[in-house]
Design a protein around this motif. Sequence first.
Motif, short mmCIF file in Angstrom:
data_model
loop_
_atom_site.label_atom_id
_atom_site.label_comp_id
_atom_site.label_asym_id
_atom_site.label_seq_id
_atom_site.Cartn_x
_atom_site.Cartn_y
_atom_site.Cartn_z
N GLN A 3 0.84 -1.20 0.00
CA GLN A 3 0.00 0.00 0.00
C GLN A 3 0.87 1.25 0.00
O GLN A 3 0.59 2.23 -0.70
N SER A 4 1.94 1.17 0.74
CA SER A 4 2.88 2.30 0.83
C SER A 4 3.50 2.60 -0.53
O SER A 4 3.61 3.77 -0.93
N ILE A 5 3.87 1.55 -1.25
CA ILE A 5 4.47 1.74 -2.58
C ILE A 5 3.47 2.41 -3.50
O ILE A 5 3.78 3.38 -4.20
N ILE A 6 2.24 1.87 -3.49
CA ILE A 6 1.22 2.39 -4.42
C ILE A 6 0.87 3.83 -4.07
O ILE A 6 0.79 4.68 -4.97
N GLU A 7 0.72 4.11 -2.80
CA GLU A 7 0.35 5.49 -2.41
C GLU A 7 1.46 6.48 -2.72
O GLU A 7 1.20 7.61 -3.17
N THR A 8 2.71 6.05 -2.51
CA THR A 8 3.83 6.95 -2.84
C THR A 8 3.91 7.15 -4.35
O THR A 8 4.17 8.27 -4.83
N ALA A 9 3.64 6.08 -5.10
CA ALA A 9 3.67 6.18 -6.56
C ALA A 9 2.58 7.14 -7.04
O ALA A 9 2.79 7.93 -7.97
N MET A 10 1.42 7.07 -6.37
CA MET A 10 0.31 7.96 -6.75
C MET A 10 0.71 9.42 -6.58
O MET A 10 0.32 10.27 -7.36
N GLY A 11 1.50 9.67 -5.55
CA GLY A 11 1.92 11.05 -5.27
C GLY A 11 2.90 11.61 -6.29
O GLY A 11 3.07 12.81 -6.40
N THR A 12 3.58 10.68 -7.04
CA THR A 12 4.60 11.18 -7.98
C THR A 12 4.15 11.09 -9.44
O THR A 12 4.40 12.00 -10.21
N ASP A 13 3.50 9.98 -9.81
CA ASP A 13 3.14 9.80 -11.21
C ASP A 13 1.91 8.90 -11.31
O ASP A 13 2.02 7.67 -11.21
N MET A 14 0.75 9.50 -11.49
CA MET A 14 -0.50 8.76 -11.49
C MET A 14 -0.59 7.80 -12.68
O MET A 14 -1.02 6.65 -12.53
N ASN A 15 -0.14 8.26 -13.85
CA ASN A 15 -0.22 7.41 -15.05
C ASN A 15 0.59 6.13 -14.85
O ASN A 15 0.16 5.03 -15.20
N TYR A 16 1.78 6.31 -14.31
CA TYR A 16 2.65 5.16 -14.05
C TYR A 16 1.99 4.21 -13.07
O TYR A 16 2.00 2.99 -13.26
N THR A 17 1.35 4.76 -12.04
CA THR A 17 0.71 3.94 -11.01
C THR A 17 -0.41 3.09 -11.62
O THR A 17 -0.50 1.88 -11.37
N ILE A 18 -1.22 3.73 -12.45
CA ILE A 18 -2.35 3.01 -13.07
C ILE A 18 -1.82 1.91 -13.99
O ILE A 18 -2.28 0.77 -13.98
N SER A 19 -0.80 2.28 -14.76
CA SER A 19 -0.19 1.31 -15.69
C SER A 19 0.41 0.12 -14.92
O SER A 19 0.22 -1.04 -15.30
N LEU A 20 1.07 0.42 -13.81
CA LEU A 20 1.70 -0.64 -13.01
C LEU A 20 0.65 -1.58 -12.43
O LEU A 20 0.76 -2.80 -12.51
#
Lengths: 141, 583
Positions: B181-198
């Motif tokens: 959850q921590s990885i996903i939430e941190t990713a959301m804070g930096t690059d939403m497109n990347y998070t969705i793709s991942l």
Amino acid sequence: MNLEDKKKIKSRLSGEELEKLTQILNLKYAHISGERFFTIEDENSADVILMRVILKNTKESFYYPVEGRIKKDGLTIPAKEAALCLIDYIDYYFDEFFQTKEETTLPIDWHDFSYEGLSFQLRGQVINRHSEKLADGILKH
Amino acid sequence: MTSKLSEELDLAIYERGYQSFLLKRRKKNPLFNNNLDSFHKALASDNPQEEIQSIDPQSLYYSIKNCSPETQIATLPLISKDQLTRLFDYDVWTDNSLNIKRVCSWLSLLKQSSATDMLRKFNQLEEEYRLAILSPLVQFITQEEFEKLGEQEQDTLFSLPGEEIFYKITTDDKEIQQTIQSIIETAMGTDMNYTISLLAHASYLSSIESEELIARFRRARMEEDGFVTYEESLGFFKPINTDHLIEKWKKESTNTSSLLTKKEDNFLETVIKHISRTDCTAFENIEKSMTQTMNALCSVSQIESSDLSNLETIYEYARGSINLALEFLSNKNIDIACEILKKEYTKSLFCFSASMYNDLRKHFIQNLEKFTNLPSNKLKDYLYKQKNGQILKWFDTNGLEYFGFERNETLKGLFNRFPVVPFPENTGEKLKFKVLSTLEDYEKLVSLVNTNSALLYLSFSSNTPLSKTTSLDKIIQNASIQAICGNEFKNDPIRQEQVEKINNMDQDLWQKSKTFLLSSINILLNKDQISEARESYVFSKYRNTPDNYVFLTVKEIENLLNEVQKIKTFEFDTLRNSHSLKD
């Protein structure tokens, strides 16, 4: 339950099986157990499966019984399989124990664990039985 | 945990070769301690990132594992992408399967540095690694799918901003859940497109497929480091033709070990230190070659690359074998040893030692064949097929009755995949051993084998086959009593009048009779220097120094006789009965 009834309850592991497991355990950790050796005890009970793996030296100045117990009520696998599962997990614990230079300890009182879908409790405490016996002797006098 | 105790076999433990003997270990392992020193120096330097990133990945991994959590937290953000990949390759796999719990332990450590560092390092991992970590754990859920779910299930989901995309973390383990959850939430804070793709990729890819893919890449990288397959690992123990290495290097040089000033200096370490001062390139190549050789032994010992404490044991065995070969071939001449290390692969030196052990083992089995009725063909077959475990199991099941406890354990030590020798001072209840690592150790083992072979030869001469009811000690003792009573050195039944004769002997007469017998045996074993009999039981192929096996054999017989203060009739009755049963 009286002694006669207790005797009627079959042991989940035969003497030969216990001996074999003990031999394997001692062989597996021969290189790091020092002057200590393992014994395994299987306690009979109508309600509970209790396995005890003891690491100790001859004098019992190091005496470390690790106990695992499972309630028979609600068990979905044969009692023998459950007993072996307990032994397997206790062996896994001792592996960690030696790998971490004997720093990984168990709770002194019963604590919940689970392994391969089985829920059980473990406890363990290192004691110096030799000193305790000496102290008992002094107190009795 | 690689194997369950309830399914473990003693044979498997013996085959691994490092578990079944109580070892007296060296306190410092140079592989780990030298690297730890340079690691701490790198951390304390002016440019720690550059210094850390110049360290070999495997050395760095050992250093990180051996330091405190605070140091680990400080170091992990500094390591390079390649070093991170290798760290994961060494540490987060169990039985060739990805261990998500261990992955999350490392990521949690990084998070303690900062969530950004954690995400940055996670993103530095290969895409296959990231997908293999996430695909068993996350499920991507669209709004349509969300609306079809019950309220309780909807509550277990996490939403992305906008509440049009949701995801589920499919594990009950709280630590794993929090890390992911921590990885996903941190990713959301930096690059939403990347998070969705991942999330989408991880959800729709088969977790088995993604793990298989990264496992293949990991295997290729591990093989580069020397972590070879089981069959290749077994090849290190295959005997080689030692003659060509002996012809190439063995000189008639005198020992010029002027640099070996302290008794406890290990020859190999001294030679390596010498090379490190004079030829840096050669030093680096040698260290790399040694690490590869040591890594190659992990497969046959079934040790994971993350099992540091047992790795230390294997490395000690490996260095011991290489040291033995080096001491023998160079005759402990430092200059020649340097040349050998520079020009020969460490694998060749390891195999040379393996051949030395094998020749000694073959010699002992040949003596068993010559002087006993024991099943030496079976043992020869096991030795040829490198089934050391089977041989040890044979000694366990049978050897105790034939040879007695200490002798049996020593022989087991010889036949162990990684040979061990009894520790000189053996106090306590368990026999302690040490890794065979020097020429001196090897010569002790040769002496022990020659002594046991001489005893076998004497027992054979006493006309009694070794059996479970008639041990080697009992045969020798009984034949000695017969000889003291004026008869031949034969294992004939002790008669009552002989018992009385011995019991009536005064101390002086007993002493004289014993001395006479022992000197006769001394002459017997020493005579006919070129006799066929003597040559068959004395092993001399790699000897540098004269053998003291005659002295040791006579000493053993003396010890056996010292146990016979007064003959206890019932003991010899038993021996007599066993003969009559046989007759």
